[in-house]
Every structure is written in structure tokens, then in C-alpha cells.
Scaffold this motif. Structure first.
Motif, short mmCIF file in Angstrom:
data_model
loop_
_atom_site.label_atom_id
_atom_site.label_comp_id
_atom_site.label_asym_id
_atom_site.label_seq_id
_atom_site.Cartn_x
_atom_site.Cartn_y
_atom_site.Cartn_z
N LEU A 197 -7.29 -2.02 2.15
CA LEU A 197 -6.70 -0.71 2.37
C LEU A 197 -6.40 -0.46 3.85
N ARG A 198 -7.37 -0.68 4.73
CA ARG A 198 -7.15 -0.39 6.14
C ARG A 198 -6.05 -1.27 6.73
N LYS B 228 -3.64 -2.56 5.09
CA LYS B 228 -2.36 -2.14 4.51
C LYS B 228 -1.82 -0.90 5.22
N LEU B 229 -2.68 0.01 5.59
CA LEU B 229 -2.23 1.19 6.33
C LEU B 229 -1.67 0.81 7.69
#
Length: 276
Positions: A23-24, A26-27
């Protein structure tokens, strides 16, 4: 909002390998991706009022206003995107790599987004197996650029600022209902590393007689006999294994034969067993 279709340039960009990111990561990837597109628009002198952008998670879809020259996107915009990608990748263990496709055609826009065959084709060019193969073969190149056949001939082939038509190559693209040709370009490479085309399998009697004629042109021989240009006075054949079928006959064991096509049937000898 009017849903009338207008002729517009469509751009689809997609980040390679984003499915492997947490997630991180990807952000951070998304922030970099939007920065890359913004740098391209700045380089091309295109303001925010001149395009509609949709978020696609690990990519973006853009339709330009009808009055934006396509050459500005194919040239300065692409160069701006490439240079920003190089900057983003400085010091990265895993470089940010993108596939970008362009096509122009009628595009409708409503409150929910963009629609039209031009949108469909652009997305399929970007997401095609051919595009994925090329970027993989291009090793660590940060950017693959794909344009439709019509956009290549109408815009790219004319040249201009930051446009290098001599460094594009054509390949087949098949994706869903799409089966067409497109042009591929990897900035700073003399030509993109296109995947080798698939060769049709040749089996049975035609494999012994020689290669099948190329598709397109010439008479249709119906698969029953080779065309005249492949005919020869003698026919040589070798069959290995038992119970092989050759020109309508069955042979038990290995068989080597020679046939005079003008005078008579094939003669030969069986190394084991007999022919029937």
C-alpha cells in the motif's frame, strides 16, 4: 454536460509491475505517476483546462481538448514524461516504468467519464500482450510509447520537435475485439525490441513437401496438394516409428522412399516390418 462526440487525442498510461507493490509503495508510485504526467503537460504547454483526466489506480486516462495539436503530445509531452521518469528513478532500487499509448478519434464525455471506440483502442494498445512483451524485452528502459497506425501516419511520420519516426517499429496487437497494427517506440533506443512473431505449425504431408505458401495472394489450393511452385520431379520422405500414415498409406516401421512424380508411385524399402 454535452455527450456529443468530438475528435480528441486520447492518452492512456499504466505503471508496470504495480501489482507487486504494498500500500505505501503504491501511494508513492501514484504520486510519482501524476508528477510524470504533469511534467509532460508543462513541457507541451498544455494547461489543466485543456484535458480531462481519469484515475485508473495504477494508471491514468486522458482526453485532450480538440484544439490541442497532437504533435505537441507526441513530441514535447513525451520528452517531458521521459525526462521526469529519469529523475524519479535516480537512486531507486526498482525503477518506475510506464507504458503509454495514444490514439485519436471521436470521444464522448459525460459526468461519469470518457467513452468511445477511440478510448477503447487506446487502452487496449497500452494493455496489450505486445506492449507488455516489448517493455519486458527493453530491460530497464523507463518508458514504452505506443501509437495507433492512423496516429503514426497522420502525426508521427510527419516529424517535428522531439518526434523521431525513424525509431518506431510496427507490430500486431490483439486484445479482446481488437486486432490491428500499432507502432512502438522506446525513447533513446534506435528501435524497440519487438517480440518474435509466432510461426504457424506445419505438420503432416506438407511438412515433408516444404513450407506452406504465405497467406495472401495466389490461388487457394484447399490444403489437398502443394501449389505448382512447390512441385518437384522427385519426392523424398523418411518416416520413423511404426504404423505411420504417409500419403494415404500405412507403413509399419521406419521407411525411406523416393517417388518419381512424373512416372509412377513411390518405391522404397522398410527397415523393419512391411508396408501396406
Amino acid at each position: 454536460m454535452s455527450t456529443e462526440a468530438l475528435h480528441r487525442l486520447v492518452v492512456n498510461g499504466d505503471v508496470c509491475g504495480s501489482g507487486r507493490l504494498g500500500l505505501r509503495a503504491k501511494l508513492r508510485m501514484r504520486e510519482a505517476m501524476y508528477g510524470v504526467f504533469a511534467s509532460g503537460f508543462d513541457a507541451a504547454g498544455v494547461g489543466e483546462r485543456s484535458f480531462r483526466m481519469e484515475d485508473r489506480g495504477d494508471g491514468v486516462l486522458v482526453a485532450l481538448a480538440p484544439d490541442v495539436p497532437s504533435a505537441q503530445l507526441v513530441g514535447p509531452w513525451l520528452e517531458g514524461v521521459y525526462q521526469r521518469l529519469r529523475q524519479e528513478n535516480e537512486g531507486r532500487a526498482e525503477p518506475l516504468r510506464m507504458r503509454v499509448a495514444m490514439h485519436a478519434g471521436p470521444v464522448a464525455e459525460d459526468a461519469r467519464g470518457l467513452a468511445g471506440r477511440a478510448v477503447d483502442l487506446t487502452c487496449r494498445l497500452c494493455d496489450s500482450d505486445t506492449a507488455r512483451d516489448v517493455i519486458e524485452l527493453a530491460d530497464r528502459a523507463p518508458l514504452l510509447f505506443v501509437v495507433s497506425d492512423s496516429l503514426y501516419h497522420d502525426v508521427v511520420a510527419e516529424g517535428g520537435a522531439c518526434i523521431e519516426p525513424e525509431h518506431y517499429r510496427k507490430a500486431r496487437v490483439s486484445k479482446k475485439e481488437t486486432d490491428t497494427e500499432a507502432w512502438f517506440h522506446v525513447p533513446r533506443l534506435p528501435y524497440p525490441p519487438l517480440p518474435a512473431p509466432e510461426r504457424p505449425r506445419v505438420t503432416g504431408v506438407h511438412a515433408a513437401r516444404g513450407p506452406a505458401p504465405e497467406q495472401g495472394g495466389g490461388a487457394d489450393h484447399g490444403g489437398s496438394a502443394p501449389p505448382p511452385e512447390y512441385a518437384a520431379k522427385y519426392h523424398f520422405g523418411h518416416i520413423g516409428g511404426s504404423n505411420q500414415i504417409f500419403d494415404g498409406n500405412t507403413f509399419n516401421g521406419d521407411f525411406t522412399g523416393v517417388r518419381d512424380t512424373a512416372s509412377g508411385p513411390e518405391t522404397g524399402s522398410a527397415t523393419e516390418g512391411g508396408g501396406r
